[in-house]
Write an enzyme that holds these catalytic residues in place. Structure first.
Site, PDB file in Angstrom:
ATOM      1  N   CYS A  86       4.107  -0.624   1.248  1.00 33.38           N
ATOM      2  CA  CYS A  86       5.095  -1.342   2.052  1.00 33.38           C
ATOM      3  C   CYS A  86       5.640  -0.425   3.160  1.00 33.38           C
ATOM      4  O   CYS A  86       4.918  -0.150   4.111  1.00 33.38           O
ATOM      5  CB  CYS A  86       6.200  -1.903   1.165  1.00 33.38           C
ATOM      6  N   HIS A 203       3.460  -4.721  -3.493  1.00 37.79           N
ATOM      7  CA  HIS A 203       4.042  -3.667  -4.329  1.00 37.79           C
ATOM      8  C   HIS A 203       3.352  -3.590  -5.692  1.00 37.79           C
ATOM      9  O   HIS A 203       3.758  -4.296  -6.625  1.00 37.79           O
ATOM     10  CB  HIS A 203       5.528  -3.935  -4.538  1.00 37.79           C
ATOM     11  N   GLU A 205       3.598  -1.330  -7.927  1.00 37.97           N
ATOM     12  CA  GLU A 205       4.508  -0.807  -8.958  1.00 37.97           C
ATOM     13  C   GLU A 205       5.351  -1.917  -9.577  1.00 37.97           C
ATOM     14  O   GLU A 205       5.876  -1.768 -10.690  1.00 37.97           O
ATOM     15  CB  GLU A 205       5.400   0.296  -8.374  1.00 37.97           C
TER      16      GLU A 205
END
Length: 231
Positions: A86, A203, A205
């Protein structure tokens, strides 16, 4: 083997990445403040998401000009893997480590939602745990995620298979409706020419444990760790 998590003023996904690397993948990771100038002790780096310097000027523009990015470039030149997520993707393009640019979403609003991605290549330190053509589910959270590159750059990306992920619908088709930000050719993530630097807007994660709704993202971090172990 230790992976650096590069932090700037305004980074806010750093602890998420640290948790995934240490607690989910089982790798050693260390948060590194942007004033650090020596990254030689690390075998790889992740530049996490957030809003470095409040996205002042352009998203990632100020962070890309901090001294630590010279060290990140050195890591990349040495063949060490570098992942930008990002805002990290924005920083990598602003610093010249990746081609293209990230501009304001076609509909100029912040988008935070789940997206379907198609894995376009498994030939990288970040995608080797996937199957080519596989459809995965990863969320986005950005306002400046609209990837742009000129036609020669896009053509070279296609020729060298440097597109890592594309936004697709649930059936794996590239459609305008599946594109959340207007990115050219539905591009969600790209590689550099040496294939050891990757930037992506979604994302991983936030999709690395099934309790979150998807654990597809953890394979990007596992791929990275396995690559480092094999070097």
């Amino acid at each position: 083997m230790t992976i650096a998590i590069i932090e700037f003023g305004g980074s806010n996904c750093n602890l998420d990445v640290l948790h995934v690397l240490e607690d989910v993948v089982g790798a050693d990771a260390e948060r590194v403040w942007y004033k650090e100038t020596d990254l030689d002790r690390f075998e790889g780096a992740v530049i996490p998401g957030g809003f470095s310097y409040g996205d002042y000027l352009r998203s990632g523009a100020i962070a890309s000009r901090t001294p630590i990015m010279n060290s990140v470039k050195k890591m990349a030149d040495e063949g060490k893997p570098v992942m930008g997520i990002c805002n990290g993707f924005q920083i990598l393009t602003e610093s010249g480590l990746l081609d293209g640019a990230l501009t304001t979403n076609e509909y100029p609003k912040f988008r935070c939602e789940w997206t379907s991605l198609r894995v376009e290549t498994t030939d990288s330190p970040f995608t080797s745990a996937f199957k080519e053509g596989e459809i995965i589910r990863i969320p986005i959270a950005h306002m400046d995620g609209n990837f742009y590159a000129d036609e020669p750059t896009l053509s070279a990306m296609e020729d060298e298979e440097l597109v890592a992920f594309r936004y697709v619908n649930s059936e794996g088709r590239v459609t305008d409706e599946a594109n959340p930000n207007g990115s050219q050719e539905n591009i969600a993530g790209i590689l550099n020419h040496k294939r050891n630097v990757m930037g992506l807007m979604p994302h991983p994660e936030r999709a690395s444990e099934s309790v979150l709704g998807s654990d597809d993202g953890v394979r990007m971090f596992k791929s990275m760790v396995e690559y480092i172990s094999s070097r």
